[in-house]
Write a protein that holds these residues in place. Structure first.
Motif, PDB file in Angstrom:
ATOM      1  N   ALA A   1      -8.576   5.626  12.444  1.00  0.00           N
ATOM      2  CA  ALA A   1      -8.491   6.471  10.828  1.00  0.00           C
ATOM      3  C   ALA A   1      -7.064   6.674  10.502  1.00  0.00           C
ATOM      4  O   ALA A   1      -6.516   6.474   9.336  1.00  0.00           O
ATOM      5  CB  ALA A   1      -9.232   7.898  10.771  1.00  0.00           C
ATOM      6  N   ASP A   2      -6.227   7.142  11.275  1.00  0.00           N
ATOM      7  CA  ASP A   2      -4.850   7.286  11.316  1.00  0.00           C
ATOM      8  C   ASP A   2      -4.042   5.943  10.774  1.00  0.00           C
ATOM      9  O   ASP A   2      -3.366   5.908   9.739  1.00  0.00           O
ATOM     10  CB  ASP A   2      -4.026   7.834  12.335  1.00  0.00           C
TER      11      ASP A   2
ATOM     12  N   GLN B   1      -1.623   7.510  -2.977  1.00  0.00           N
ATOM     13  CA  GLN B   1      -0.452   7.127  -2.391  1.00  0.00           C
ATOM     14  C   GLN B   1       0.496   6.264  -3.266  1.00  0.00           C
ATOM     15  O   GLN B   1       1.721   6.431  -3.374  1.00  0.00           O
ATOM     16  CB  GLN B   1      -0.556   6.396  -1.004  1.00  0.00           C
TER      17      GLN B   1
ATOM     18  N   LEU C   1      -3.496   0.594  -0.168  1.00  0.00           N
ATOM     19  CA  LEU C   1      -3.251   1.892  -0.241  1.00  0.00           C
ATOM     20  C   LEU C   1      -3.965   2.709  -1.135  1.00  0.00           C
ATOM     21  O   LEU C   1      -4.848   2.129  -1.967  1.00  0.00           O
ATOM     22  CB  LEU C   1      -1.608   2.239  -0.641  1.00  0.00           C
ATOM     23  N   SER C   2      -4.079   3.947  -1.115  1.00  0.00           N
ATOM     24  CA  SER C   2      -4.989   4.674  -1.936  1.00  0.00           C
ATOM     25  C   SER C   2      -4.426   4.968  -3.219  1.00  0.00           C
ATOM     26  O   SER C   2      -3.130   5.035  -3.061  1.00  0.00           O
ATOM     27  CB  SER C   2      -5.268   6.007  -1.161  1.00  0.00           C
TER      28      SER C   2
ATOM     29  N   LEU D   1      -5.823  -3.308   5.792  1.00  0.00           N
ATOM     30  CA  LEU D   1      -4.874  -2.294   5.993  1.00  0.00           C
ATOM     31  C   LEU D   1      -3.520  -2.524   5.508  1.00  0.00           C
ATOM     32  O   LEU D   1      -3.065  -3.595   5.354  1.00  0.00           O
ATOM     33  CB  LEU D   1      -4.764  -1.967   7.296  1.00  0.00           C
TER      34      LEU D   1
ATOM     35  N   ALA E   1      -5.704   3.183   9.321  1.00  0.00           N
ATOM     36  CA  ALA E   1      -6.211   2.881   8.277  1.00  0.00           C
ATOM     37  C   ALA E   1      -5.140   3.591   7.312  1.00  0.00           C
ATOM     38  O   ALA E   1      -5.273   3.068   6.055  1.00  0.00           O
ATOM     39  CB  ALA E   1      -7.452   3.202   8.164  1.00  0.00           C
ATOM     40  N   GLU E   2      -5.100   5.104   7.321  1.00  0.00           N
ATOM     41  CA  GLU E   2      -4.262   5.368   6.280  1.00  0.00           C
ATOM     42  C   GLU E   2      -2.891   4.948   6.133  1.00  0.00           C
ATOM     43  O   GLU E   2      -2.316   4.737   5.037  1.00  0.00           O
ATOM     44  CB  GLU E   2      -4.357   6.923   6.596  1.00  0.00           C
ATOM     45  N   ARG E   3      -2.339   4.924   7.312  1.00  0.00           N
ATOM     46  CA  ARG E   3      -0.915   4.473   7.273  1.00  0.00           C
ATOM     47  C   ARG E   3      -0.327   2.942   7.217  1.00  0.00           C
ATOM     48  O   ARG E   3       0.845   2.668   6.827  1.00  0.00           O
ATOM     49  CB  ARG E   3      -0.012   5.155   8.326  1.00  0.00           C
TER      50      ARG E   3
ATOM     51  N   TYR F   1       6.099   0.359   2.456  1.00  0.00           N
ATOM     52  CA  TYR F   1       5.188   0.498   1.011  1.00  0.00           C
ATOM     53  C   TYR F   1       5.942   0.131  -0.271  1.00  0.00           C
ATOM     54  O   TYR F   1       5.583  -0.747  -1.016  1.00  0.00           O
ATOM     55  CB  TYR F   1       4.577   1.975   0.773  1.00  0.00           C
TER      56      TYR F   1
ATOM     57  N   ARG G   1      -0.873  11.411  16.310  1.00  0.00           N
ATOM     58  CA  ARG G   1      -1.478  10.308  15.376  1.00  0.00           C
ATOM     59  C   ARG G   1      -1.498   9.053  15.871  1.00  0.00           C
ATOM     60  O   ARG G   1      -0.487   8.525  16.390  1.00  0.00           O
ATOM     61  CB  ARG G   1      -0.602  10.644  14.073  1.00  0.00           C
TER      62      ARG G   1
END
Lengths: 348, 315
Positions: free
Chosen positions: A285-286, B49, B45-46, A314, A288-290, B70, A160
Motif C-alpha cells: 500500500a505504501d 497529490q 498519482l491521486s 504505480l 502504491a501511494e508513493r 512527480y 514504510r
C-alpha cells in the motif's frame, strides 16, 4: 599492526563494483572515480601476462586488440568472473584514488563494496578476498539495492515500504525496504549488457550486419527507448555486412531499438510484477501511494519509467544521478556505520 | 538525426520552489485543456497529490526524492525541458534524512574497536603501561646495585669486620654470640671464663676422640658441663654455615631482623654466619646450597619451590 598504521594515511571508500562501470566514493570527497570495469592484458613471451591498461583506456581497446592483447571485463552478472584480474583492477583503482594525496605508503583503506542481493556466499567471499588482495584493510559488503535506496535519499529508516529498482550493467535488483532492512529482494541477470546484446542480435538478424559491443552501447545511449514515442530518433552506424564481408553504414531508428529491447525489458517488468505480488500488503500500500524509484545506469534508458508506470499502474520516479546512487549510498552507509554501528544495515 | 559523436548533455542544477513550479504546471495544464483527473491518471498519482503539487503544498506530499520525481514526470507531459533535462532542486520540499538516528540509541552503546576514540584510548593505555614498565625497570636496576653494595658489605664483614653494630667482639677477637635460650636458663658463667675452663678440661680430662654431642640431644642437666660443651662447639663452628655447591643468591636474617648476609655467592664459597636464632634464610638456588646449623646439616628440600627456598632455621 602496520596495516593499521598505514590506515591513518588511507581513505574510507565505497566501491560500486559493477559489471560495466566501477565507481569509487571517497568519504568526505564524493565520487572520485568512475571508470569502465575493463582490463587490457598483454600476453608476453614465456607465458607471462602484463596489465597494459585499466578502465577508460582499456575500454577503448575492447574489440580492437591485436592477438597478444586481450581486453577483459572481469565482472559478469554483477559478480567476479576472473578473480585475479578483478584483484588487479581494484588494486589499480584504489591506488589511483590515493595517489593524489598519500604517496609515501601503499594505500590500506577501509572498503565497503556493494554486492548484488542475488550473489551467493561463494561470490561474496570472492569479492571480499579480491578487495583484501587489492590492499584493503577492512572490507564490508552491503546489498546493492540498500545502497541504492540510501543514495537516492529514500526514507529507508521509516516504517514504510520503499521500493527500489536498480538496473545495473549485469543485473537488475529489486528490493522493498522498510526500517533499514530489506523486506523483499530479487535479482535478475538482466541489465545494460543484455540490452547491448539484444541490439547486436537485432541488427544481425534484420540488417545482416555485425556490430561491436561499443557500437551497440552507443546506439542504446543515443536512441534507446523503452516506450513508444511520437518523436522518432535516428542514428547512423557502421558494421560489417555478413553477406558481403565489407563494412557498411546504415541508419537505425528508435522504434527499431525499442523492438530490439522488448525481450530484456519484459524480463524486468515481470520481475517487478512478481516483486509486487510477494510484497506484504501493508508495504504494498505504501508503494502504491508513493511509487518506486529507479536507480542504476539502466534507469537512464529513455521512457523506462513510463513503461513501468504503464505496466504496474504505480508512480515511477528516476532518482537524481541514478548512475552514482549505489556508490554514494555505500559511502553514506560507511558514515552511518561509524556513527551508529555496523548492525544498522546488517553489513557483512 | 543524432550524430555518432553526440554527447550526453551536461546536467545542471535548477533551483526552484514547489509553489513556483506548481503554478507553471497548472498554467500549462489549463492551456492544454487537461483536467486534474486526466493528469493524475497519466502520472498514476491521486488527484489530491496533483493538486498539492500545483498548490505547492509540500507537507501533503512524500519527502524530497518522490516530489522531485512527480514534478519531473508532470513537466514531461508538457515537454518542459528546463525541468526534465536538468537536476531539479526543490527548495521548499520536505527533505528527509534517509537514515534517522532513532535506532542509534541502541547501537550507540556498542563501541567498535575500530572507533577512533577507542583506538586512541587503547594506544594511550599501552603507552602508559610501557612508561610504567620502564620506570619500574629503571628503579629495579638501581635497587639491584644497592643490593650488590649491601652484599659486598656483607662479604667484607665476614672477612673480619663486624657484620652488625650490635655484635661486640670479645677479647679473643671472636664475636659475642647470643646463646640459645635453654643455655641462658642455665645461668652460665661469662663466655670468656667458660671458654678458659673448657680449654683446661679438654687438655686434661676429655679424650680427643670424643665427638661433640649435638646441642639438641644434650641433657639439660648437669648444667654446667653441658653448657661448657655447647659453648665449645660454638667456638669451633659458626652457628649457621652455608656451603655453595653452585652459585646462588642468599639472604639471611636473624631473629632480630638484622640482615646477616645478602648477595650472590659463587660456587665453592663458604659462609659462616652468626646471629640470634632462628635465622630466616632465602636461597635463590636452594639445590646448590648446603645448610648446616650448629654443625648439623639442615634439610631444606621440603621448602624448595622452583629452585628457590625460604625457610627458618633454629630452635
Amino acid at each position: 599492526m602496520f596495516g593499521r598504521f598505514k590506515g591513518f594515511f588511507s581513505y574510507d571508500i565505497s566501491i560500486d563494483l559493477g559489471t560495466a562501470n566501477t565507481l569509487i566514493y571517497v568519504r568526505g570527497e564524493g565520487i572520485v572515480l568512475d571508470e569502465p570495469s575493463v582490463v587490457a592484458i598483454r600476453n608476453e613471451h614465456g607465458g607471462t601476462k602484463r596489465i597494459t591498461a585499466v578502465g577508460r583506456d582499456a575500454k577503448l581497446m575492447l574489440g580492437k586488440t591485436p592477438g597478444n592483447i586481450e581486453a577483459i571485463r572481469p565482472m559478469k552478472d554483477g559478480v567476479i568472473a576472473d578473480f585475479t584480474v578483478t584483484e588487479k583492477m581494484l588494486q589499480h583503482f584504489i591506488r589511483k584514488v590515493h595517489e593524489k594525496k598519500f604517496k609515501l605508503f601503499s594505500p590500506s583503506p577501509r572498503v565497503l563494496i556493494c554486492v548484488p542481493c542475488g550473489a551467493t556466499q561463494v561470490e561474496r567471499r570472492a569479492i571480499k578476498e579480491s578487495a583484501v588482495g587489492a590492499g584493503a584493510r577492512e572490507v564490508f559488503l552491503i546489498e546493492e539495492p540498500m545502497a541504492a535506496a540510501i543514495g537516492a535519499n529514500m526514507p529507508v529508516s521509516d516504517a514504510r515500504g520503499s521500493m527500489v529498482l536498480d538496473i545495473g550493467g549485469g543485473t537488475t535488483e529489486i528490493a522493498v525496504i522498510s526500517l533499514n532492512g530489506i523486506v523483499y529482494s530479487n535479482s535478475v541477470r538482466i541489465g545494460g549488457d543484455r540490452f547491448d546484446e539484444s541490439i547486436i542480435s537485432y541488427v544481425r538478424r534484420n540488417y545482416g550486419t555485425l556490430i561491436g559491443e561499443s557500437t551497440a552501447e552507443r546506439i542504446k545511449h543515443s536512441i534507446g527507448s523503452a516506450y513508444p514515442s511520437t518523436e522518432v530518433r535516428e542514428i547512423e552506424v557502421r558494421g560489417r555486412n555478413l553477406a558481403e564481408g565489407i563494412p557498411r553504414s546504415f541508419t537505425l531508428n528508435s522504434n527499431e531499438i525499442l523492438e530490439a529491447l522488448q525481450e530484456p525489458l519484459s524480463g524486468i517488468v515481470t520481475a517487478v510484477k512478481s516483486a509486487l505480488e510477494l510484497t506484504p500488503p501493508e508495504l504494498g500500500a505504501d508503494i502504491a501511494e508513493r511509487g518506486m524509484v529507479l536507480t542504476g545506469g539502466g534507469a537512464l534508458l529513455r521512457d523506462l519509467d513510463r513503461l513501468l508506470m504503464e505496466e504496474t499502474g504505480l508512480p515511477v520516479i528516476v532518482a537524481e544521478e541514478p548512475m552514482t546512487c549505489v556508490a554514494r549510498g555505500g559511502g553514506r552507509a560507511l558514515e552511518i556505520m561509524d556513527e551508529h554501528g555496523g548492525e544498522l544495515f546488517s553489513l557483512e | 538525426m543524432i550524430s555518432e559523436d553526440a554527447e550526453i548533455a551536461q546536467r545542471t542544477m535548477v533551483h526552484v520552489t514547489l509553489s513556483e513550479i506548481g503554478q507553471q504546471l497548472k498554467r500549462a495544464r489549463s492551456e492544454a485543456g487537461l483536467t486534474l483527473m486526466k493528469v493524475a491518471s497519466d502520472l498514476r498519482l491521486s488527484p489530491a497529490q496533483v493538486e498539492a503539487i500545483e498548490e505547492g503544498e509540500a507537507d501533503k506530499l512524500p519527502p524530497g526524492p518522490f516530489v522531485r520525481g512527480y514534478v519531473r514526470n508532470y513537466a514531461r507531459l508538457f515537454d518542459m525541458h528546463q525541468y526534465t533535462d536538468h537536476e531539479l532542486v526543490l527548495d521548499d520540499a520536505i527533505s528527509e534524512k534517509p537514515v534517522s538516528t532513532r535506532r542509534s540509541v541502541v547501537s550507540r552503546s556498542q563501541s567498535k574497536s575500530s572507533d577512533p576514540g577507542v583506538r586512541f584510548i587503547t594506544y594511550l593505555v599501552v603507552l602508559i603501561l610501557l612508561a610504567l614498565v620502564l620506570i619500574w625497570w629503571a628503579n629495579q636496576s638501581g635497587h639491584l646495585t644497592q643490593l650488590k653494595d649491601a652484599a659486598l658489605e656483607a662479604i667484607s664483614a665476614e672477612s673480619g669486620q663486624p657484620p652488625q653494630p650490635e655484635a661486640q667482639p670479645n677479647q679473643n677477637g671472636d664475636y659475642a654470640m647470643p646463646l640459645p635460650q635453654a643455655q641462658q636458663q642455665l645461668q652460665t658463667p661469662p663466655v670468656s671464663a667458660v671458654v678458659e675452663e673448657q680449654r683446661m678440661s679438654e687438655s686434661s680430662v676429655m679424650p680427643t676422640t670424643i665427638t661433640p654431642v649435638p646441642e639438641e640431644e644434650a641433657p639439660p642437666a648437669p648444667a654446667t658441663k653441658a653448657a661448657a660443651e655447647a659453648v665449645a662447639e660454638m667456638k669451633d663452628e659458626a652457628l649457621l654455615r652455608l656451603y655453595f655447591n653452585a652459585a646462588s643468591w642468599v639472604q639471611v636474617t636473624d631473629a632480630k631482623g638484622n640482615r646477616v648476609a645478602v648477595g650472590l655467592k659463587k660456587e665453592g664459597h663458604e659462609m659462616n654466619l652468626a646471629g640470634e636464632a632462628p635465622f630466616t634464610v632465602l636461597l635463590g638456588y636452594a639445590p646448590g646450597v648446603d645448610v648446616f646449623y650448629q654443625g648439623n646439616k639442615f634439610d631444606h628440600s621440603s621448602y624448595e619451590r622452583k629452585g628457590m627456598a625460604r625457610f627458618d632455621v633454629g630452635p
